[in-house]
Motif scaffolding. Structure first.
Motif, PDB file in Angstrom:
ATOM      1  N   TYR B  36       0.852  -1.189   0.000  1.00  0.00           N
ATOM      2  CA  TYR B  36       0.000   0.000   0.000  1.00  0.00           C
ATOM      3  C   TYR B  36       0.883   1.232   0.000  1.00  0.00           C
ATOM      4  O   TYR B  36       1.565   1.521   0.980  1.00  0.00           O
ATOM      5  N   GLY B  37       0.886   1.977  -1.122  1.00  0.00           N
ATOM      6  CA  GLY B  37       1.828   3.077  -1.268  1.00  0.00           C
ATOM      7  C   GLY B  37       1.255   4.433  -0.937  1.00  0.00           C
ATOM      8  O   GLY B  37       1.949   5.439  -1.015  1.00  0.00           O
ATOM      9  N   ARG B  38      -0.008   4.478  -0.580  1.00  0.00           N
ATOM     10  CA  ARG B  38      -0.618   5.791  -0.369  1.00  0.00           C
ATOM     11  C   ARG B  38      -0.584   6.186   1.104  1.00  0.00           C
ATOM     12  O   ARG B  38      -0.096   5.459   1.956  1.00  0.00           O
ATOM     13  N   LYS B  39      -1.114   7.383   1.367  1.00  0.00           N
ATOM     14  CA  LYS B  39      -1.038   7.963   2.708  1.00  0.00           C
ATOM     15  C   LYS B  39      -2.254   7.592   3.556  1.00  0.00           C
ATOM     16  O   LYS B  39      -3.266   7.127   3.041  1.00  0.00           O
ATOM     17  N   ASP B  42      -5.564   8.906   2.309  1.00  0.00           N
ATOM     18  CA  ASP B  42      -6.093   8.121   1.185  1.00  0.00           C
ATOM     19  C   ASP B  42      -6.675   6.800   1.694  1.00  0.00           C
ATOM     20  O   ASP B  42      -7.635   6.274   1.136  1.00  0.00           O
ATOM     21  N   GLY B  43      -6.031   6.304   2.735  1.00  0.00           N
ATOM     22  CA  GLY B  43      -6.484   5.037   3.318  1.00  0.00           C
ATOM     23  C   GLY B  43      -7.935   5.108   3.756  1.00  0.00           C
ATOM     24  O   GLY B  43      -8.694   4.142   3.594  1.00  0.00           O
ATOM     25  N   ALA B  44      -8.335   6.255   4.286  1.00  0.00           N
ATOM     26  CA  ALA B  44      -9.729   6.397   4.737  1.00  0.00           C
ATOM     27  C   ALA B  44     -10.690   6.255   3.563  1.00  0.00           C
ATOM     28  O   ALA B  44     -11.710   5.571   3.658  1.00  0.00           O
ATOM     29  N   ALA B  45     -10.349   6.896   2.432  1.00  0.00           N
ATOM     30  CA  ALA B  45     -11.218   6.826   1.243  1.00  0.00           C
ATOM     31  C   ALA B  45     -11.211   5.404   0.671  1.00  0.00           C
ATOM     32  O   ALA B  45     -12.240   4.887   0.243  1.00  0.00           O
ATOM     33  N   TRP B 249      -4.649   2.206  10.707  1.00  0.00           N
ATOM     34  CA  TRP B 249      -5.383   2.392   9.449  1.00  0.00           C
ATOM     35  C   TRP B 249      -4.900   1.411   8.390  1.00  0.00           C
ATOM     36  O   TRP B 249      -5.700   0.900   7.603  1.00  0.00           O
ATOM     37  N   TYR B 250      -3.590   1.111   8.393  1.00  0.00           N
ATOM     38  CA  TYR B 250      -3.094   0.118   7.422  1.00  0.00           C
ATOM     39  C   TYR B 250      -3.646  -1.274   7.742  1.00  0.00           C
ATOM     40  O   TYR B 250      -4.086  -2.006   6.849  1.00  0.00           O
TER      41      TYR B 250
END
Lengths: 287, 287
Positions: B36-39, B42-45, B249-250
């Motif tokens: 997972y490369g995003r922040k 972004d994880g929430a979305a 979140w991850y």
């Protein structure tokens, strides 16, 4: 805590929807929205605000019970004709709380083993433990609704059950279970439209059962059976509430409001630590 | 259906997190976010997008089972050290689906009655039925984790259990239960911070148990016990996944992704009507 008025209610849903003396189901308009003067789109925001309250109260209720096995619980009893929206209540109102604090039971047609016991046998086993919000999707009331309409038991046994239910619920209340009894009330025309939609959409076929139409044909007899249930079992300590449910969004808001009332009545508190906090901080620091 | 790449994954979480040959728990960085490369924002979305997929797949799984008692099920097994985030997974990942399709069980310290039976006795009773997503918050693996570390059973009995677990899970898989086994992996420093927060906040005291520090002191022995669990019970048909969980979140995204994988593997379909749709339309119209 958000005041009820800020959630769009102009009156107390607990009072407005309650089945009291002289109540007649035939007088309830399934399209009405007692106590709620705002529109559907406001209802969505008000439901969301209520979710946050429900979430915190549920967590407090659960927390309080961890050190006290005699702590209170809540029991939501849902009854209705088919397609009136019980599933939507479970999904949208109950589904917004932490699943860890919910004890959900969908009572189906009794099994042969269940039929060998008193009608309350299977129900007693599912009473929510301390700290839980129990939800009965159908309940012991089936035994005086379909049980009566379909004559699944002799008249004297049906008659006996009203008293047995009151005794049972009285015992629960004495043990600290707040009982919220709800009938979702739709019109026969609304049911026709909803069942029709299930027949139109292949992804809804699984929700349709030909037996639903068989029961629908007995609508007046079901309404009579509900009326008798209300007269015999809407007690001061465990009253019934009839919620007009042609507008699903209103019914969800109303059930949420009744649950919030029950939880606010309990007013659960974060329990005091049962350990020495400073000592534990020192142990943790040293670990 | 949203493709996985659109949910922010650059690789297959099922592959990246899977415990395969030569796996060493000591090599896993609890701060990592494999695939997972995003922040975080972004994880929430992405979590929200996944919820919609999970919701539809869960409903299809449930629907499919209504006419077929041999239909598949899913079983999520959650294991972790205290405060690693099992409760958050249940609340935020499982909590986003319809409660009617979830069978959640939190396994506690065994009761005297449970101790009189084989360790799998209480577990067998909670295997999810057709169409359900079962969630075990702790599980039969406690009996080879705390059971081993605390020597709650003789070494030969602990030894026997690995095989018994594999046999048990093999039977479930043969019956159509997809098993998703997850260890949430935090660092001891992260645990210290989380337990410290529970001690600082009076509304979190109820989540703290002095025993948590006792177990914490045995951290290396627990890691060894987990390593053995992985070596003995990560099978082709019921593999383990180790999810770095310092970032909550991850971990939530990753568990959601594993559940979506399992459900997409089942690919549940809306069941065909078991009645004559046109005939029912006519009956409904006439009612």
């Amino acid at each position: 805590m958000i005041a009820k008025s800020q959630r769009g209610w102009s009156g107390e849903p607990g009072e407005l929807l309650r089945v009291g003396a002289g109540f007649r189901l035939a007088d309830v308009d399934p399209d009405a929205k007692p106590g709620y003067g705002r529109k559907k789109k406001d209802g969505a925001a008000d439901l969301l605000a209520g979710e946050q309250e429900l979430d915190e109260l549920q967590e407090r209720l659960y927390a309080q019970s961890r050190e006290d096995p005699s702590a209170p619980a809540v029991l939501l009893v849902l009854q209705a004709m088919d397609s009136a929206g019980k599933g939507g209540i479970v999904r949208h109102v109950i589904g917004a709380t932490d699943p860890q604090g919910i004890h959900l039971v969908a009572f189906k047609k009794p099994t042969p083993e269940e039929l060998e016991h008193d009608f309350l046998w299977r129900v007693e086993k599912e009473v929510p433990g301390a700290g839980y919000i129990g939800v009965f999707d159908r309940s012991h009331y089936e035994d005086v609704l379909i049980g009566k309409v379909r004559e699944l038991a002799p008249p004297e046994e049906i008659e006996r059950r009203y008293g047995a239910i009151n005794d049972f619920e009285e015992r629960l209340v004495a043990r600290g279970v707040r009982i919220v009894k709800v009938m979702l009330h739709i019109s026969p025309e609304e049911q026709k439209a909803r069942l029709g939609e299930r027949l139109e959409r292949p992804d809804k076929h699984w929700k349709y059962n030909p037996g639903d139409v068989d029961e629908r044909l007995l609508w007046p007899r079901y309404m009579e059976a509900f009326q008798t249930v209300f007269e015999r079992t809407s007690t001061d300590r465990a009253p019934w509430h009839v919620i007009p449910a042609n507008a699903k969004w209103y019914a969800r808001l109303a059930v949420q409001a009744l649950l919030l009332d029950a939880l606010e009545g309990i007013d659960p508190q974060w329990p005091a630590a049962t350990f020495d906090v400073e000592h534990e901080k020192a142990r943790l620091a040293a670990s």
